[in-house]
Design an enzyme around this catalytic site. Structure first.
Site, mmCIF file in Angstrom:
data_model
loop_
_atom_site.group_PDB
_atom_site.id
_atom_site.type_symbol
_atom_site.label_atom_id
_atom_site.label_comp_id
_atom_site.label_asym_id
_atom_site.label_seq_id
_atom_site.Cartn_x
_atom_site.Cartn_y
_atom_site.Cartn_z
ATOM 1 N N GLY A 198 0.839 -1.185 0.000
ATOM 2 C CA GLY A 198 0.000 0.000 0.000
ATOM 3 C C GLY A 198 0.878 1.240 0.000
ATOM 4 C CB CYS A 199 0.647 4.540 -1.650
ATOM 5 S SG CYS A 199 -1.090 4.955 -1.376
ATOM 6 C CG ASN A 200 -1.728 5.692 3.005
ATOM 7 O OD1 ASN A 200 -1.293 6.714 2.487
ATOM 8 N ND2 ASN A 200 -3.019 5.418 3.065
#
EC number: 1.2.1.38
Length: 342
Positions: free
Chosen positions: A148-150
Site C-alpha cells: 500500500g502507498c501509505n
C-alpha cells in the site's frame, strides 16, 4: 533483450503511471493493455497525455495471448485482482499492485478487507514488494505483491528504527497526509472538486485503515513481538504525494544516524541533514523518497518526516523496480526521472 509487458487495469491512475515509466525503459515493450470497461478504445482516448506513444489498443484481459508475455502488471482493485491472477498462466511473472497478496495470513486479509481470500495457495508464494527490504526474495519470485502507498511511506520511515531498537516501540504516532489520487479513478462523491478542495479531513480514524494490517505484520515481524502504531491518515486536496510525520521517543541524533546508515547505498532514498524536513514537491512524479529528522523541545523525543509520490514510489514505480529485479534488469532502469518542480 526486450521484455514484452502486459498491463491489466491500464485505464486507472497506476496503469497510466506504469505506461509513463515503461516508456523510458530501455528493455521493456508494452505488448498488451487491458481494461475490460474500456476495451476497444485507444489509450489516447482514455489518457490524452499518452497520445504520443505507440501503444496497443485496450482489450479485455481474456483476449491477451499471455504466451507472448514475459511479465504482467495487474493494476486492478482488491478482490478483482486475485480472481484474475488465479486464471493467468502459472509460469508467468506477475507484479500485483492491489492489496490481495500483501498480507501473509489469509485471516488478516479477511479482517482488513471484509471477504475471504480466493487464492490462498497463491498467497503462499507471494513476496511482499517493499523492494529495499525484500530485494533478494523479489529477484527470485514469480508473484510479487506491491505494498500500500501509505504502508510504504510509514515503513520507509520506521523500519530501520524498529529493527535498530532506537525508539520506544509502544509510543509510535504516525500522522499521514495523502493526495486524492490514492483513492483511484472511479467516481466518488467526497472526491468531487467542490467537496474536496479548500478542505482537509482525517479518515479511517481509530486504527481502521486497511494499511494498518501491513504495519502490524511488518513491524511485529521485525521486532519479534506485537507492535502497533497509532496511525491516522488525512485527505489533502492535492493530486499526488504522501507526507508522513511520525512522533517517537528516542535520541534524535541516533535516529537520524540509524536512517542514514540504513539507506546509505539506496538509489531512491535520501535522508536529509539533521534538522531539515522534506516537502511532497521535492519528489513529485519521481521514484524518490526523502526523509528528515528533527529533535523536539522535549528531551528524548524526535519527529521524523517522510515524503514520496503515491503513484510512483508508492505504487507503479515500486512495481517497475520489482519487475526489474524479477527480469534481471538494472533495478533503476526507467526510474531515474527527475522530480517535477514546481
Amino acid at each position: 533483450m526486450t521484455h514484452k509487458i502486459a498491463i491489466i487495469g491500464a485505464s486507472g491512475y497506476t496503469g497510466a503511471e506504469l505506461i509513463r515509466l515503461i516508456a523510458t525503459h530501455p528493455n521493456m515493450e508494452i505488448a498488451a493493455l487491458a481494461a475490460n470497461s474500456k476495451a476497444g478504445q485507444s489509450m489516447a482516448q482514455v489518457f490524452p497525455h499518452l497520445r504520443h506513444l505507440d501503444l496497443p489498443d485496450l482489450v479485455t484481459w481474456e483476449q491477451i495471448d499471455f504466451s507472448q508475455i514475459d511479465l504482467c502488471f495487474c493494476a486492478l482493485p482488491h478482490k478483482t485482482s486475485q480472481e484474475v491472477i488465479r486464471e493467468l498462466p502459472k509460469t508467468m511473472k506477475i507484479v500485483d499492485l492491489s492489496a490481495d497478496f500483501r498480507l501473509r495470513d489469509p485471516a488478516d486479509y479477511t479482517k482488513w478487507y471484509g471477504n475471504a481470500h480466493g487464492a490462498v495457495e497463491m498467497q503462499k508464494e507471494a513476496v511482499y514488494g517493499l523492494t529495499e527490504f525484500y530485494r533478494e526474495d523479489i529477484a527470485k519470485a514469480r508473484l510479487v505483491a506491491g505494498t500500500g502507498c501509505n504502508a510504504a511511506t510509514g515503513q520507509f520511515i520506521l523500519r530501520p528504527l524498529v529493527a535498530g531498537a532506537v525508539i520506544d516501540l509502544d509510543e509510535i504516532i504516525l500522522d499521514m497526509k495523502c493526495a486524492v489520487s490514492g483513492a483511484g479513478r472511479s467516481l466518488k462523491e467526497n472526491l468531487l472538486h467542490a467537496e474536496l478542495s479548500e478542505g482537509y479531513n482525517a479518515y479511517a480514524v481509530g486504527g481502521t485503515h486497511r494499511h494498518q494490517g501491513e504495519f502490524d505484520q511488518e513491524f511485529s515481524a521485525l521486532a519479534g513481538r506485537p507492535v502497533q502504531v497509532q496511525f491516522t491518515p488525512h485527505l489533502m486536496p492535492a493530486n499526488r504525494g504522501i507526507l508522513a510525520t511520525t512522533y517517537v521517543k528516542g535520541d534524535p541524533q541516533a535516529i537520524c544516524a540509524t536512517l542514514q546508515k540504513a539507506y546509505a547505498d539506496e538509489p531512491f532514498i535520501e535522508v536529509l541533514p539533521f534538522g531539515e524536513t522534506p516537502s511532497t514537491h521535492h519528489v513529485r512524479g519521481s521514484n524518490f523518497v526523502h526523509i528528515g529528522v528533527t529533535g523536539d523541545r522535549i528531551p528524548g523525543r524526535a519527529t521524523v518526516v517522510g515524503v514520496l509520490d503515491n503513484l510512483t514510489k508508492g505504487s507503479s514505480g515500486q512495481a517497475l523496480q520489482n519487475a526489474n529485479l524479477m527480469l534481471g534488469e538494472d533495478e533503476t532502469a526507467g526510474l531515474m526521472l527527475v522530480p517535477c518542480f514546481p
